[in-house]
Design a protein around this motif. Structure first.
Motif, short mmCIF file in Angstrom:
data_model
loop_
_atom_site.label_atom_id
_atom_site.label_comp_id
_atom_site.label_asym_id
_atom_site.label_seq_id
_atom_site.Cartn_x
_atom_site.Cartn_y
_atom_site.Cartn_z
N HIS A 1 8.13 1.03 -2.70
CA HIS A 1 6.93 1.96 -3.03
C HIS A 1 7.09 3.12 -3.92
O HIS A 1 7.42 4.47 -3.61
CB HIS A 1 6.93 2.97 -1.44
N GLN B 1 5.67 6.68 -5.17
CA GLN B 1 6.51 7.60 -4.52
C GLN B 1 7.34 8.30 -5.64
O GLN B 1 8.36 9.27 -6.03
CB GLN B 1 7.12 7.90 -3.09
N ASN C 1 2.92 -0.53 0.84
CA ASN C 1 3.32 0.17 2.03
C ASN C 1 2.49 0.98 2.53
O ASN C 1 1.97 2.00 2.26
CB ASN C 1 4.41 0.65 1.00
N GLN D 1 3.07 4.07 2.81
CA GLN D 1 3.04 4.86 2.74
C GLN D 1 2.34 4.62 0.75
O GLN D 1 2.22 6.22 0.76
CB GLN D 1 4.54 5.74 2.78
N SER D 2 2.53 3.85 0.79
CA SER D 2 1.67 4.11 -0.83
C SER D 2 0.80 2.96 -0.38
O SER D 2 1.21 1.65 -1.24
CB SER D 2 3.02 3.41 -1.23
N ASP E 1 7.26 -1.78 6.16
CA ASP E 1 8.67 -0.40 6.20
C ASP E 1 8.54 0.01 7.82
O ASP E 1 8.19 1.32 7.84
CB ASP E 1 7.53 0.95 5.66
N LYS F 1 3.00 5.48 12.70
CA LYS F 1 4.78 5.14 12.42
C LYS F 1 4.36 3.52 13.46
O LYS F 1 4.89 2.38 13.16
CB LYS F 1 5.45 5.17 12.83
#
Length: 398
Positions: A286, A289, A307, A309-310, A342, A359
């Motif tokens: 990622h 970040q 990802n 988160q990304s 992830d 998640k």
């Protein structure tokens, strides 16, 4: 019918339930600051790493399967306390028609293995940019005796990273944490009573850790312990109070993470040098970040362009990798394109009502971006596919 919050004329006042306590304010004088039996039971439950038959079945039997996915590339996922045998069963059921795979676990700062491969996600320090960054290290058939230096580095990093929990708890409840509490309260619009409520719970968590530290699993010492403990309070205090407490506690956690000293992490170059001496493959996860890490030109095998988160700059990152490769920056070992699911398996062991839905939806080896039409077009133009990445990266690790 009258609105849920409206009483008919002449009706007697409705008794206040736990969700209405927030409206009237939290009466801290009525809360017991001592650890109760209920607190003990809640703490034991959230730190019990054994799986009930129901939890084991939930792990082994995914709600959805992907029979059309033939190639499984999973180089960024976290088993946590879930046994590998159950995870193998889950993967078999997720992808029943797969023809090839490269599956390597990457626990945070703990080296784990799966079918002859070992992996870890390492926290480290990019001194040139004064930033904490992370690296994925992957091995095939790693010799434990040769890896003793790396193992010592990981133990140090794991212990130091775990120490952030105590800094977090202190920020929530100790006098020295007052400035952070004030700032977090302003950011999260938390009232004084709520700040006091969370402080009381944080003090209980500290007391429970000290009382049980001899028997606690190593994985206990994570910031999410606060979130999990607060969640156990929902039956007693109601959804509204606990939800607001979670928002405020996260604001404090973010302040702690911003100020956490980086000087005790190993430098990224030190981790890379040691890992390369052991034949590791290295991937930057990622990077969205950690933008500066893309400028450092570290000796790595690939970059994670997507990802959960990304997700914002996937196409841009694909073009960055391919432009570098066309310019010959990485010689005979061009940068590879990775995507990371992830997946944190412990989320799936929690009661479904307490799960973080985003998640819990993650799966080992499931990266929808490979099938996104815009992203897929960029991949095809540059000759990138999961099949090719699996083959090339496996040969490097071999």
């Amino acid at each position: 019918m009258p609105d849920a919050d409206t009483l008919p004329p002449g009706a007697p006042p409705r008794p206040a339930g736990p969700d209405e306590a927030r409206c009237a304010g939290i009466d801290l004088s009525r809360l017991d600051p001592a650890v109760t039996q209920e607190d003990e039971q809640a703490f034991a439950r959230i730190n019990d790493v054994s799986l009930s038959p129901e939890q084991a079945e939930r792990i082994a039997s995914p709600a959805r399967t992907y029979p059309r996915q033939e190639y499984v590339l999973a180089t960024h996922w976290h088993p946590e306390h879930v046994p590998m045998e159950l995870l193998k069963t889950r993967i078999d059921r997720l992808y029943p028609n797969r023809v090839d795979e490269l599956i390597i676990p990457t626990q945070h700062n703990v080296l784990l293995g799966y079918d002859g491969y070992q992996g870890v996600e390492v926290d480290c320090y990019s001194s040139g940019f004064n930033r904490k960054v992370q690296l994925l290290l992957h091995f095939k058939g790693l010799d434990p005796e040769r890896a003793e230096v790396l193992a010592s580095m990981l133990r140090h990093t794991h212990r130091y990273r775990a120490s952030q929990l105590f800094e977090y708890l202190d920020a929530l409840c100790e006098p020295a944490g007052e400035p952070r509490r004030q700032l977090a309260a302003a950011r999260s619009n938390a009232e004084e009573e709520l700040v006091g409520f969370v402080a009381l719970q944080a003090a209980k968590i500290k007391a429970l850790i000290l009382a049980h530290e001899a028997t606690l699993p190593e994985d206990t010492y994570k910031n999410k312990l606060v979130r999990n403990f607060l969640d156990t309070l929902r039956p007693r205090f109601g959804e509204r109070i606990v939800n607001k407490a979670q928002v405020y506690a996260k604001a404090v956690k973010d302040l702690v993470k911003e100020a956490f000293s980086l000087s005790y992490f190993y430098r990224a170059t030190e981790v890379i040098e040691e890992a390369r001496s052991l034949g590791a493959g290295i991937v930057i996860p990622h990077p969205e970040q950690f933008w500066p890490i893309l400028l450092a030109d570290y000796d790595v095998d690939g970059i994670e362009v997507w990802n959960p988160q990304s997700q914002q700059y996937t196409e841009f990152l694909i073009n960055v990798v391919n432009r570098r490769n066309r310019m010959g920056w990485h010689g005979k070992r061009p940068l590879l394109i990775f995507m990371g699911d992830d997946c944190h398996m412990s989320e799936k062991t929690r009661d479904p009502a307490e799960q973080d839905a985003s998640k819990a939806a993650r799966e080992i080896g499931l990266q929808p971006a490979w099938h996104d039409f815009a992203i897929r077009k960029s991949l095809i133009i540059n000759g990138v596919s999961r099949r090719k990445v699996i083959g090339e990266y496996r040969s490097r690790l071999g």
